[in-house]
Scaffold this motif. Structure first.
Motif, PDB file in Angstrom:
ATOM      1  N   ARG A   1      23.679  34.879 -19.829  1.00 11.46           N
ATOM      2  CA  ARG A   1      23.476  34.085 -18.620  1.00 11.46           C
ATOM      3  C   ARG A   1      23.307  34.969 -17.391  1.00 11.46           C
ATOM      4  O   ARG A   1      22.512  34.655 -16.486  1.00 11.46           O
ATOM      5  CB  ARG A   1      24.654  33.128 -18.439  1.00 11.46           C
ATOM      6  N   ASN A   2      24.006  36.075 -17.343  1.00 13.16           N
ATOM      7  CA  ASN A   2      23.856  36.991 -16.214  1.00 13.16           C
ATOM      8  C   ASN A   2      22.435  37.531 -16.118  1.00 13.16           C
ATOM      9  O   ASN A   2      21.904  37.734 -15.022  1.00 13.16           O
ATOM     10  CB  ASN A   2      24.852  38.139 -16.339  1.00 13.16           C
ATOM     11  N   LEU A   3      21.816  37.756 -17.257  1.00  7.42           N
ATOM     12  CA  LEU A   3      20.453  38.274 -17.263  1.00  7.42           C
ATOM     13  C   LEU A   3      19.435  37.215 -16.867  1.00  7.42           C
ATOM     14  O   LEU A   3      18.335  37.544 -16.399  1.00  7.42           O
ATOM     15  CB  LEU A   3      20.111  38.829 -18.649  1.00  7.42           C
ATOM     16  N   LEU A   4      19.792  35.950 -17.051  1.00  2.22           N
ATOM     17  CA  LEU A   4      18.880  34.891 -16.635  1.00  2.22           C
ATOM     18  C   LEU A   4      18.613  34.951 -15.129  1.00  2.22           C
ATOM     19  O   LEU A   4      17.524  34.589 -14.663  1.00  2.22           O
ATOM     20  CB  LEU A   4      19.464  33.514 -16.981  1.00  2.22           C
ATOM     21  N   GLU A   5      19.608  35.393 -14.374  1.00  4.68           N
ATOM     22  CA  GLU A   5      19.444  35.490 -12.929  1.00  4.68           C
ATOM     23  C   GLU A   5      18.294  36.414 -12.558  1.00  4.68           C
ATOM     24  O   GLU A   5      17.593  36.206 -11.566  1.00  4.68           O
ATOM     25  CB  GLU A   5      20.740  36.002 -12.289  1.00  4.68           C
ATOM     26  N   ASP A   6      18.092  37.448 -13.364  1.00  5.42           N
ATOM     27  CA  ASP A   6      17.074  38.456 -13.047  1.00  5.42           C
ATOM     28  C   ASP A   6      15.656  37.961 -13.295  1.00  5.42           C
ATOM     29  O   ASP A   6      14.700  38.562 -12.798  1.00  5.42           O
ATOM     30  CB  ASP A   6      17.316  39.723 -13.870  1.00  5.42           C
ATOM     31  N   THR A   7      15.496  36.887 -14.072  1.00  5.60           N
ATOM     32  CA  THR A   7      14.148  36.424 -14.383  1.00  5.60           C
ATOM     33  C   THR A   7      13.492  35.744 -13.186  1.00  5.60           C
ATOM     34  O   THR A   7      12.272  35.791 -13.029  1.00  5.60           O
ATOM     35  CB  THR A   7      14.158  35.416 -15.550  1.00  5.60           C
ATOM     36  N   GLY A   8      14.301  35.076 -12.364  1.00  9.77           N
ATOM     37  CA  GLY A   8      13.771  34.385 -11.210  1.00  9.77           C
ATOM     38  C   GLY A   8      13.013  33.112 -11.521  1.00  9.77           C
ATOM     39  O   GLY A   8      12.358  32.553 -10.641  1.00  9.77           O
ATOM     40  N   VAL A   9      13.116  32.626 -12.757  1.00 12.99           N
ATOM     41  CA  VAL A   9      12.325  31.444 -13.132  1.00 12.99           C
ATOM     42  C   VAL A   9      13.185  30.195 -13.328  1.00 12.99           C
ATOM     43  O   VAL A   9      12.635  29.096 -13.456  1.00 12.99           O
ATOM     44  CB  VAL A   9      11.486  31.699 -14.412  1.00 12.99           C
ATOM     45  N   TYR A  10      14.510  30.347 -13.339  1.00  5.62           N
ATOM     46  CA  TYR A  10      15.385  29.201 -13.607  1.00  5.62           C
ATOM     47  C   TYR A  10      16.010  28.686 -12.310  1.00  5.62           C
ATOM     48  O   TYR A  10      16.520  29.458 -11.509  1.00  5.62           O
ATOM     49  CB  TYR A  10      16.490  29.587 -14.587  1.00  5.62           C
ATOM     50  N   SER A  11      16.009  27.351 -12.162  1.00  5.26           N
ATOM     51  CA  SER A  11      16.586  26.736 -10.973  1.00  5.26           C
ATOM     52  C   SER A  11      18.092  26.523 -11.122  1.00  5.26           C
ATOM     53  O   SER A  11      18.871  26.824 -10.226  1.00  5.26           O
ATOM     54  CB  SER A  11      15.899  25.391 -10.684  1.00  5.26           C
ATOM     55  N   TYR A  12      18.498  25.981 -12.273  1.00  6.02           N
ATOM     56  CA  TYR A  12      19.910  25.675 -12.496  1.00  6.02           C
ATOM     57  C   TYR A  12      20.296  26.145 -13.886  1.00  6.02           C
ATOM     58  O   TYR A  12      19.496  26.053 -14.824  1.00  6.02           O
ATOM     59  CB  TYR A  12      20.169  24.168 -12.363  1.00  6.02           C
ATOM     60  N   LYS A  13      21.519  26.636 -13.999  1.00  9.94           N
ATOM     61  CA  LYS A  13      21.975  27.183 -15.289  1.00  9.94           C
ATOM     62  C   LYS A  13      23.291  26.520 -15.691  1.00  9.94           C
ATOM     63  O   LYS A  13      24.276  26.619 -14.970  1.00  9.94           O
ATOM     64  CB  LYS A  13      22.127  28.703 -15.166  1.00  9.94           C
ATOM     65  N   TYR A  14      23.261  25.849 -16.826  1.00 10.53           N
ATOM     66  CA  TYR A  14      24.446  25.207 -17.383  1.00 10.53           C
ATOM     67  C   TYR A  14      25.165  26.164 -18.324  1.00 10.53           C
ATOM     68  O   TYR A  14      24.545  26.872 -19.123  1.00 10.53           O
ATOM     69  CB  TYR A  14      24.066  23.962 -18.186  1.00 10.53           C
ATOM     70  N   THR A  15      26.488  26.151 -18.234  1.00  7.51           N
ATOM     71  CA  THR A  15      27.312  26.893 -19.183  1.00  7.51           C
ATOM     72  C   THR A  15      27.870  25.880 -20.169  1.00  7.51           C
ATOM     73  O   THR A  15      28.970  25.366 -19.987  1.00  7.51           O
ATOM     74  CB  THR A  15      28.459  27.617 -18.459  1.00  7.51           C
ATOM     75  N   GLU A  16      27.100  25.573 -21.185  1.00  2.00           N
ATOM     76  CA  GLU A  16      27.427  24.429 -22.038  1.00  2.00           C
ATOM     77  C   GLU A  16      27.178  24.728 -23.514  1.00  2.00           C
ATOM     78  O   GLU A  16      26.367  25.591 -23.859  1.00  2.00           O
ATOM     79  CB  GLU A  16      26.554  23.220 -21.658  1.00  2.00           C
ATOM     80  N   PHE A  17      27.871  23.972 -24.365  1.00  2.00           N
ATOM     81  CA  PHE A  17      27.545  23.876 -25.779  1.00  2.00           C
ATOM     82  C   PHE A  17      26.964  22.481 -26.021  1.00  2.00           C
ATOM     83  O   PHE A  17      27.231  21.544 -25.263  1.00  2.00           O
ATOM     84  CB  PHE A  17      28.792  24.053 -26.649  1.00  2.00           C
ATOM     85  N   LEU A  18      26.200  22.348 -27.062  1.00  2.00           N
ATOM     86  CA  LEU A  18      25.698  21.038 -27.461  1.00  2.00           C
ATOM     87  C   LEU A  18      26.343  20.619 -28.776  1.00  2.00           C
ATOM     88  O   LEU A  18      26.604  21.447 -29.639  1.00  2.00           O
ATOM     89  CB  LEU A  18      24.176  21.070 -27.642  1.00  2.00           C
ATOM     90  N   GLY A  19      26.609  19.315 -28.895  1.00  2.00           N
ATOM     91  CA  GLY A  19      27.126  18.781 -30.148  1.00  2.00           C
ATOM     92  C   GLY A  19      28.598  18.990 -30.376  1.00  2.00           C
ATOM     93  O   GLY A  19      29.104  18.712 -31.461  1.00  2.00           O
ATOM     94  N   LEU A  20      29.307  19.468 -29.360  1.00  2.00           N
ATOM     95  CA  LEU A  20      30.738  19.742 -29.517  1.00  2.00           C
ATOM     96  C   LEU A  20      31.588  18.865 -28.607  1.00  2.00           C
ATOM     97  O   LEU A  20      32.735  19.171 -28.322  1.00  2.00           O
ATOM     98  CB  LEU A  20      31.032  21.223 -29.227  1.00  2.00           C
ATOM     99  N   GLY A  21      31.018  17.780 -28.151  1.00  2.00           N
ATOM    100  CA  GLY A  21      31.751  16.900 -27.251  1.00  2.00           C
ATOM    101  C   GLY A  21      31.004  16.724 -25.947  1.00  2.00           C
ATOM    102  O   GLY A  21      29.824  17.028 -25.842  1.00  2.00           O
TER     103      GLY A  21
END
Length: 250
Positions: free
Chosen positions: A132-152
């Motif tokens: 997720r820290n590296l996603l910041e460097d791409t400059g292409v994402y507006s919002y970043k969720y810290t989530e799992f799917l299917g676990l509640g």
């Protein structure tokens, strides 16, 4: 032991090798080219059977800084495949207003491919802190969720995205079959869910074998979504076939 197996085993031996059985326990490695074995080992660390979700996230965090170099274009082509599928279904003049969620976004490979094709409203879902820290460097994402799917429960709002794409997020210990419900929930009616994964996982990942595809078909029958396409593609990763599932939420 075949000459190829012997060559691979020699590459595996070293300070990180626990036993000779390592070669045989790494599913799918028997067809990997010798020059790709080290990369396959790095990838397999995150897909080893028996790992808990926290272990997998730690493995991805440890790998984050060298992930892009390890899974370079040619060795891993899933992100480009997914971007092409999305672009083929969204007219160029409309791409700037299509809201996309990149699930299991990793270092942002899919987002960067989408940005090249004119998509600008891209969010990410990625539970690994290092990735997720590296996603910041791409400059292409507006919002970043810290989530799992299917676990509640998670915080991704219902009926939010025109396209939800997941590339490489399905595998041993990763998103469970129940995660399909979340993918549908967060996609707008009429929106697309695109899942790109390794074909052989349908055969030997116990969580998916005779479960994942039948469940997707069941949801089609129930009217939750409509199957748009199912295609097997060559050279998804490590010269292995991939499979692309495309559904439209109803």
């Amino acid at each position: 032991m075949t000459p190829h197996a012997d060559s691979v085993l020699r590459r595996l031996q070293g300070p990180c090798t626990q036993s000779v059985l390592t070669y045989y326990e790494m599913k799918g490695i028997e067809t990997v080219r010798p020059e790709d074995v080290d990369a396959y080992k790095a990838n397999y660390r995150c897909f080893t059977p028996g790992l808990q979700a926290t272990d997998i996230m730690d493995a991805y965090t440890d790998w984050a800084q060298t992930y892009d170099a390890t899974l370079c274009a040619g060795r891993y082509n899933g992100p480009e495949m997914a971007a092409e599928e999305i672009a083929a279904r969204v007219e160029e003049h409309h791409r700037h207003c299509v809201r996309v969620l990149d699930v299991a976004a990793g270092t942002g490979k899919v987002g960067k491919e989408l940005a090249k094709r004119g998509f600008t409203m891209i969010d990410a879902l990625e539970p690994s802190e290092g990735m997720r820290n590296l996603l910041e460097d791409t400059g292409v994402y507006s919002y970043k969720y810290t989530e799992f799917l299917g676990l509640g429960e998670n915080s991704v709002p219902d009926d939010t995205y025109d396209v939800v794409v997941i590339v490489g997020g399905m595998g041993e210990g990763h998103i469970p079959v129940s995660g399909i419900d979340d993918l549908i929930r967060i996609t707008k009616p009429g929106g697309l869910v695109i899942n790109v994964m390794r074909l052989e996982y349908l055969d030997y990942v116990e969580a998916y074998k005779d479960k994942l595809e039948p469940y997707m078909d069941l949801l089609h029958q129930k009217g939750w979504w409509q199957k748009v396409d199912r295609k097997v593609v060559p050279n998804y990763a490590f010269d292995k076939e991939g499979i692309i599932f495309i559904h439209r939420v109803l």
